[in-house]
Scaffold this motif. Structure first.
Motif, mmCIF file in Angstrom:
data_model
loop_
_atom_site.group_PDB
_atom_site.id
_atom_site.type_symbol
_atom_site.label_atom_id
_atom_site.label_comp_id
_atom_site.label_asym_id
_atom_site.label_seq_id
_atom_site.Cartn_x
_atom_site.Cartn_y
_atom_site.Cartn_z
ATOM 1 N N VAL A 136 -16.180 47.613 1.606
ATOM 2 C CA VAL A 136 -15.674 48.916 2.025
ATOM 3 C C VAL A 136 -15.799 49.008 3.534
ATOM 4 N N ASN A 137 -14.720 49.406 4.166
ATOM 5 C CA ASN A 137 -14.763 49.658 5.599
ATOM 6 C C ASN A 137 -14.110 50.998 5.874
ATOM 7 N N SER A 138 -14.339 51.513 7.054
ATOM 8 C CA SER A 138 -13.756 52.805 7.402
ATOM 9 C C SER A 138 -13.549 52.899 8.907
ATOM 10 N N ARG A 139 -12.791 53.891 9.290
ATOM 11 C CA ARG A 139 -12.588 54.211 10.710
ATOM 12 C C ARG A 139 -12.820 55.702 10.879
ATOM 13 N N SER A 140 -13.567 56.034 11.917
ATOM 14 C CA SER A 140 -13.870 57.434 12.226
ATOM 15 C C SER A 140 -13.687 57.656 13.715
ATOM 16 N N ASP A 141 -13.571 58.909 14.097
ATOM 17 C CA ASP A 141 -13.455 59.288 15.504
ATOM 18 C C ASP A 141 -14.740 60.014 15.898
ATOM 19 N N ALA A 142 -15.538 59.404 16.770
ATOM 20 C CA ALA A 142 -16.832 59.968 17.172
ATOM 21 C C ALA A 142 -16.702 61.333 17.843
ATOM 22 N N ARG A 143 -15.513 61.673 18.311
ATOM 23 C CA ARG A 143 -15.352 62.999 18.926
ATOM 24 C C ARG A 143 -15.686 64.109 17.925
ATOM 25 N N GLY A 144 -15.390 63.890 16.655
ATOM 26 C CA GLY A 144 -15.697 64.903 15.642
ATOM 27 C C GLY A 144 -17.185 65.134 15.513
ATOM 28 N N VAL A 145 -17.967 64.056 15.507
ATOM 29 C CA VAL A 145 -19.423 64.156 15.390
ATOM 30 C C VAL A 145 -20.011 64.915 16.575
ATOM 31 N N PHE A 146 -19.470 64.672 17.768
ATOM 32 C CA PHE A 146 -20.014 65.283 18.984
ATOM 33 C C PHE A 146 -19.292 66.561 19.400
ATOM 34 N N ASP A 147 -18.449 67.096 18.508
ATOM 35 C CA ASP A 147 -17.754 68.360 18.748
ATOM 36 C C ASP A 147 -16.919 68.328 20.030
ATOM 37 N N VAL A 148 -16.261 67.190 20.263
ATOM 38 C CA VAL A 148 -15.355 67.060 21.401
ATOM 39 C C VAL A 148 -13.937 67.220 20.858
ATOM 40 N N PRO A 149 -13.215 68.256 21.282
ATOM 41 C CA PRO A 149 -11.881 68.499 20.727
ATOM 42 C C PRO A 149 -10.867 67.446 21.180
ATOM 43 N N ASP A 150 -9.767 67.387 20.446
ATOM 44 C CA ASP A 150 -8.657 66.525 20.809
ATOM 45 C C ASP A 150 -8.054 67.047 22.112
ATOM 46 N N VAL A 151 -7.157 66.287 22.727
ATOM 47 C CA VAL A 151 -6.565 66.695 24.006
ATOM 48 C C VAL A 151 -5.816 68.016 23.899
ATOM 49 N N ASP A 152 -5.358 68.371 22.700
ATOM 50 C CA ASP A 152 -4.665 69.650 22.510
ATOM 51 C C ASP A 152 -5.630 70.797 22.203
ATOM 52 N N GLY A 153 -6.944 70.510 22.239
ATOM 53 C CA GLY A 153 -7.959 71.535 22.006
ATOM 54 C C GLY A 153 -8.346 71.725 20.557
ATOM 55 N N LYS A 154 -7.669 71.044 19.642
ATOM 56 C CA LYS A 154 -7.973 71.193 18.213
ATOM 57 C C LYS A 154 -9.185 70.335 17.861
ATOM 58 N N PRO A 155 -9.981 70.798 16.887
ATOM 59 C CA PRO A 155 -11.143 70.011 16.461
ATOM 60 C C PRO A 155 -10.713 68.652 15.895
ATOM 61 N N VAL A 156 -11.555 67.658 16.101
ATOM 62 C CA VAL A 156 -11.329 66.321 15.545
ATOM 63 C C VAL A 156 -12.109 66.222 14.240
ATOM 64 N N TYR A 157 -11.455 65.715 13.213
ATOM 65 C CA TYR A 157 -12.076 65.560 11.890
ATOM 66 C C TYR A 157 -13.333 64.697 11.998
ATOM 67 N N VAL A 158 -14.406 65.171 11.399
ATOM 68 C CA VAL A 158 -15.697 64.489 11.489
ATOM 69 C C VAL A 158 -15.762 63.263 10.578
ATOM 70 N N GLY A 159 -15.181 63.356 9.410
ATOM 71 C CA GLY A 159 -15.266 62.252 8.454
ATOM 72 C C GLY A 159 -14.327 61.115 8.803
ATOM 73 N N PRO A 160 -14.398 60.055 8.017
ATOM 74 C CA PRO A 160 -13.507 58.932 8.279
ATOM 75 C C PRO A 160 -12.048 59.310 8.036
ATOM 76 N N HIS A 161 -11.176 58.820 8.895
ATOM 77 C CA HIS A 161 -9.744 59.052 8.688
ATOM 78 C C HIS A 161 -9.116 57.881 7.941
ATOM 79 N N TYR A 162 -9.920 56.859 7.687
ATOM 80 C CA TYR A 162 -9.469 55.714 6.897
ATOM 81 C C TYR A 162 -10.660 55.152 6.138
ATOM 82 N N VAL A 163 -10.474 54.888 4.854
ATOM 83 C CA VAL A 163 -11.462 54.165 4.052
ATOM 84 C C VAL A 163 -10.698 53.071 3.319
ATOM 85 N N GLY A 164 -11.141 51.836 3.505
ATOM 86 C CA GLY A 164 -10.518 50.695 2.837
ATOM 87 C C GLY A 164 -11.474 50.081 1.833
ATOM 88 N N LEU A 165 -10.937 49.697 0.698
ATOM 89 C CA LEU A 165 -11.737 49.094 -0.358
ATOM 90 C C LEU A 165 -11.045 47.787 -0.740
#
Length: 175
Positions: free
Chosen positions: A103-132
Motif C-alpha cells: 500500500v502506498n499513498s500520496r498526501s499534501d503536507a500543506r493540509g497537516v500544517f494548515d497552509v492553504p492552497d494558492v487560491d486560499g482554499k484549505p488543502v485536504y489533510v488526508g491522502p489524495h491517492y491510495v494505491g493497493l
C-alpha cells in the motif's frame, strides 16, 4: 497453519453466525494512544498489551526514529487486505504459493500544517491517492479466478471497506 485448518475455522465461525446472527455485532478492541513528549505517541492494544510507538519524520517536526502514524494506516490496510484474501483462498480451496500486498499513498503536507492552497482554499489533510498492489500466485489457478479471489477478499476486508466508505467517527471530548 495450513489452509485446510484455516478454512475449517472460518466455516465454523460462518455456521455460528448463521445460527446466532446477533453475535456478529461486537465491539473491537480499543486502541489507546498516549502522548510521550515531542510528537512521540505510544498506542496500546489493551487486551494483549502490545504497544506501538510513532513519531513524525524530521521534516514534519519529529525525530524520525519511529514510524509515522499515517504509515500504520497503510500497514493496517496491507495486513487486513492480505488476511482477507487468505481467508477467501482458504474457503475456495486455493493453495497460494505467494501473496504480497503493498500500500502506498500520496498526501499534501500543506493540509497537516494548515497552509492553504494558492487560491486560499484549505488543502485536504488526508491522502489524495491510495494505491493497493497485490502479487498473488497459485499453480493451476487461472488469472481470472485469482483476480476474482482478490476482489472478493478486499470486499470483505474491514480496513479496506472502512477507507472506501469513510465510516463516520463519533467524536467524544472529555475536559
Amino acid at each position: 497453519m495450513t489452509m485446510d485448518i484455516t478454512a475449517a475455522g472460518i466455516r465454523k465461525k460462518q455456521a455460528h453466525l448463521r445460527l446466532h446472527p446477533e453475535t456478529g455485532d461486537h465491539p473491537a478492541a480499543p486502541a489507546k494512544a498516549r502522548w510521550m513528549g515531542g510528537l512521540r505517541v505510544v498506542t496500546s492494544h489493551e487486551e494483549t498489551g502490545v504497544q506501538v510507538q510513532t513519531d513524525m519524520t524530521p521534516d514534519l517536526g519529529g525525530t524520525g526514529d519511529q514510524v509515522p502514524a499515517a504509515w500504520l494506516m497503510r500497514a493496517g490496510l496491507a495486513a487486513c487486505a492480505t488476511t482477507s484474501i487468505l481467508r477467501s483462498a482458504a474457503l475456495e480451496g486455493i493453495a497460494l504459493t505467494n501473496l504480497e500486498v503493498e500500500v502506498n499513498s500520496r498526501s499534501d503536507a500543506r493540509g497537516v500544517f494548515d497552509v492553504p492552497d494558492v487560491d486560499g482554499k484549505p488543502v485536504y489533510v488526508g491522502p489524495h491517492y491510495v494505491g493497493l498492489a497485490v502479487k498473488i500466485a497459485a499453480p493451476g489457478v487461472s488469472e481470472d479466478r485469482l483476480r476474482a479471489l482478490v476482489q472478493h477478499g478486499l470486499a470483505h476486508s474491514v480496513v479496506t471497506t472502512t477507507l472506501q466508505n469513510a465510516t463516520p467517527i463519533d467524536l467524544q471530548i472529555t475536559l
